[in-house]
Design an enzyme around this catalytic site. Structure first.
Site, PDB file in Angstrom:
ATOM      1  N   ASN A 111     -11.126 -16.536  23.692  1.00 51.77           N
ATOM      2  CA  ASN A 111     -11.634 -16.075  22.393  1.00 51.77           C
ATOM      3  C   ASN A 111     -12.152 -14.637  22.447  1.00 51.77           C
ATOM      4  OD1 ASN A 111     -11.044 -18.670  21.787  1.00 51.77           O
ATOM      5  ND2 ASN A 111     -13.155 -19.375  21.521  1.00 51.77           N
ATOM      6  N   THR A 156       0.593  15.431 -16.253  1.00 46.16           N
ATOM      7  CA  THR A 156      -0.236  14.236 -16.399  1.00 46.16           C
ATOM      8  C   THR A 156       0.566  13.325 -17.317  1.00 46.16           C
ATOM      9  OG1 THR A 156      -1.418  15.011 -18.358  1.00 46.16           O
ATOM     10  CG2 THR A 156      -2.393  15.571 -16.236  1.00 46.16           C
ATOM     11  N   HIS A 157       0.472  12.044 -17.108  1.00 44.70           N
ATOM     12  CA  HIS A 157       1.306  11.079 -17.858  1.00 44.70           C
ATOM     13  C   HIS A 157       2.791  11.393 -17.704  1.00 44.70           C
ATOM     14  CE1 HIS A 157      -2.446   9.956 -20.070  1.00 44.70           C
ATOM     15  NE2 HIS A 157      -2.668  11.255 -19.972  1.00 44.70           N
ATOM     16  N   SER A 278      27.121   6.357  -1.538  1.00 50.31           N
ATOM     17  CA  SER A 278      27.492   5.103  -2.185  1.00 50.31           C
ATOM     18  C   SER A 278      28.869   4.691  -1.691  1.00 50.31           C
ATOM     19  CB  SER A 278      27.510   5.296  -3.699  1.00 50.31           C
ATOM     20  OG  SER A 278      28.338   4.311  -4.306  1.00 50.31           O
ATOM     21  N   LYS A 284      27.710  10.300  -4.995  1.00 49.17           N
ATOM     22  CA  LYS A 284      26.291   9.953  -4.876  1.00 49.17           C
ATOM     23  C   LYS A 284      25.650  10.469  -3.586  1.00 49.17           C
ATOM     24  CE  LYS A 284      24.003   7.824  -7.226  1.00 49.17           C
ATOM     25  NZ  LYS A 284      23.873   6.382  -7.504  1.00 49.17           N
ATOM     26  N   ASN A 286      21.939   9.483  -2.320  1.00 50.88           N
ATOM     27  CA  ASN A 286      20.787   8.677  -2.722  1.00 50.88           C
ATOM     28  C   ASN A 286      19.571   8.896  -1.823  1.00 50.88           C
ATOM     29  OD1 ASN A 286      22.213   7.465  -4.849  1.00 50.88           O
ATOM     30  ND2 ASN A 286      23.085   5.937  -3.461  1.00 50.88           N
ATOM     31  N   GLU A 291      12.988   5.849  -1.125  1.00 50.93           N
ATOM     32  CA  GLU A 291      12.907   4.544  -1.796  1.00 50.93           C
ATOM     33  C   GLU A 291      12.339   3.482  -0.859  1.00 50.93           C
ATOM     34  OE1 GLU A 291      16.496   4.210  -4.884  1.00 50.93           O
ATOM     35  OE2 GLU A 291      17.083   5.029  -2.971  1.00 50.93           O
TER      36      GLU A 291
HETATM   37  N1  ARG Z   1      -3.339 -16.887  21.298  1.00 48.66           N
HETATM   38  C1  ARG Z   1      -4.666 -17.046  20.824  1.00 48.66           C
HETATM   39  C2  ARG Z   1      -4.933 -16.100  19.649  1.00 48.66           C
HETATM   40  O1  ARG Z   1      -4.225 -15.179  19.512  1.00 48.66           O
HETATM   41  C3  ARG Z   1      -5.639 -16.734  21.912  1.00 48.66           C
HETATM   42  C4  ARG Z   1      -6.960 -17.408  21.764  1.00 48.66           C
HETATM   43  C5  ARG Z   1      -6.821 -18.854  21.979  1.00 48.66           C
HETATM   44  N2  ARG Z   1      -8.100 -19.497  22.024  1.00 48.66           N
HETATM   45  C6  ARG Z   1      -8.214 -20.812  21.917  1.00 48.66           C
HETATM   46  N3  ARG Z   1      -9.384 -21.292  21.933  1.00 48.66           N
HETATM   47  N4  ARG Z   1      -7.171 -21.579  21.768  1.00 48.66           N
HETATM   48  O2  ARG Z   1      -5.845 -16.286  18.887  1.00 48.66           O
END
Ligand code: ARG
Length: 459
Positions: A111, A156-157, A278, A284, A286, A291
């Site tokens: 985490n 403008t506009h 085109s 053409k 383009n 775009e």
């Molecule tokens: N692959 C996970 C992500 O990108 C990594 C973290 C995973 N953590 C867990 N508690 N499963 O979030």
């Protein structure tokens, strides 16, 4: 024994469909350099606090260097059962170092690991975007210098309004992209706080030193609340907003140039190398690049939306939903980078059709407001001056002429003593010369701003 880093409490293996559904390796493999860098800093810190020996840390650092080399050379096979880049690298380390490899994840969770990697990645991305934006600003300043004396109709506009110098026009975009740069630099401040050490959500009972990791990785500080850190993706949302507004700027500019390249406007000669033809209409040429700048900006805005919706229902702390942040992040950043890489050369190679612009410059009463301001200067109340010039414009439309073609008597009726001087502000070139306010299109002002930007963008 399970290949999973979390296999201990499980007896049955994961359903193959679940593996396919939950993997992220196809997307997050591009974090491998950042992941390795963060792991190396983490290992060194573990040695500093005595959890690893110095020799162990060096072995881990060296093995991670070798793993990076393998990934560089495409020698590490990615397998969906190993989920993500973090697990792949840890597995490769354990394959090389055995039990020592099993120590790296001490006092760390995926985490805090993933958000550290993402922050390192975003920090690099911001630095690269800043370089691209600076180059784009330089291209705009060069274009302003090249056509510094060219007068354009300002709209403008999308209706003809007042004259502006081409340099003033280009500098308008320099300002917009400067704000984009400043927004990114501001976002970078919040990116640049280290998450690692928050562990899963509550921190750790092991004696880690987060400042050491922050210092090694060049973070300006350490994120303060472990519970916040593990699910904080505000910086991703912020970054995507910054990219979105930048894309909006590019898209508006693209739209303008698409119009200006039409036969109807005929202001611009776009470079062949940036246009397409085109398959059926031989004549053409383009503006597909422009775009697609307009079109791809929709994707970037969609990615911001994706990110905000992803976050809106999440309780603290980490939830697996967050894994979906990276597809939004990478796609938006890749798209905007590609747009910026094309915008600068396109501007450098495009030329104004100066004669075409000049031949129609007197159309559309671009000098009407300057005439009104002249009348105000000689004492006519603003509302009366506005009314009088409005009537003169109507008169011109009936006669099929310009303001400068009207006879003296018509001006004498409005300002008896100064009527002849009126011709000094009429005509687009005269009108342009009359400007004087700070930030206006007054020639001296524009020259000053050009010089300022030239100096600011030097080095
Ligand atoms: N692959 C996970 C992500 O990108 C990594 C973290 C995973 N953590 C867990 N508690 N499963 O979030």
């Amino acid at each position: 024994m399970s290949q999973k880093t979390w296999g201990g409490r499980f007896t049955a293996s994961t359903d193959a469909r679940v593996e396919a559904f939950t993997e992220s390796i196809q997307i997050d493999k591009r974090l491998y350099r950042h992941d390795i860098r963060a792991s190396q800093a983490h290992a060194r810190m573990l040695a500093e606090v005595g959890i690893l020996s110095a020799a162990e840390a060096e072995q881990i650092v060296a093995a991670l260097d070798a793993i990076r080399e393998d990934i560089d050379q495409d020698r590490l096979p990615f397998r969906i059962e190993l989920e993500d880049i973090h697990t792949h690298i840890e597995r490769a380390l354990i394959d090389r170092l055995g039990d020592l490899g099993r120590k790296l994840h001490t006092a760390r969770s995926r985490n805090d690991q993933v958000v550290t990697d993402v922050k390192l990645w975003v920090r690099d991305a911001i630095d690269q975007l800043d370089a691209l934006l600076t180059d784009l600003q330089r291209a705009l300043v060069e274009a302003g210098e090249r056509d510094h004396d060219l007068i354009l109709p300002g709209y403008t506009h999308l209706q003809r309004a007042q004259p502006v110098l081409a340099a003033h026009y280009f500098l308008a975009y320099v300002e917009k992209f400067q704000r984009d740069r400043e927004r990114l630099a501001d976002c970078r401040k919040r990116v640049n706080l280290l998450p690692l050490g928050a562990a899963a959500l509550a921190g750790t009972s092991l004696p880690i030193n987060r400042d050491s990791v922050a210092q090694q990785l060049g973070f300006a500080g350490v994120a303060a609340n472990s519970l916040d850190v593990s699910s904080d993706r505000d910086f991703v949302a912020e970054f995507l907003f910054d990219l979105s507004l930048l894309a909006v700027h590019l898209s508006g500019w693209a739209e303008e140039w698409i119009l200006w390249a039409t036969t109807e406007f005929h202001f611009l000669d776009l470079p062949d190398a940036f246009c397409t033809g085109s398959s059926i209409m031989p004549h053409k040429k383009n503006p597909d690049v422009l775009e697609l700048m307009r079109g791809k900006s929709a994707r970037v805005l969609g990615r911001l939306q994706q990110m905000l919706v992803l976050l809106k229902g999440l309780p603290l702390a980490y939830n697996r939903d967050l894994q979906e942040d990276k597809s939004a992040l990478f796609d938006a950043c890749d798209t905007v980078s590609a747009m910026l890489e094309l915008a600068a050369p396109l501007i450098r190679q495009t030329r104004f059709r100066r004669e075409v612009i000049a031949s129609r410059l007197e159309d559309g009463f671009l000098d009407a407001t300057t005439l009104m301001e002249f009348l105000i200067r000689v004492g006519v109340p603003m509302r009366s001056a506005h009314e009088a010039v409005g009537q003169l414009v109507r008169e011109c439309e009936q006669r099929g002429c310009r303001l400068v073609d009207l006879p003296l008597e018509l001006f004498q009726a409005i300002c008896p003593n100064q009527a002849a001087a009126v011709y000094g502000v009429l005509g687009v070139a005269n009108a342009l010369k009359s400007f004087q306010s700070y930030g206006s299109t007054a020639p001296v002002e524009v020259e000053r701003q050009l010089r300022l930007w030239r100096a600011r963008l030097a080095s």
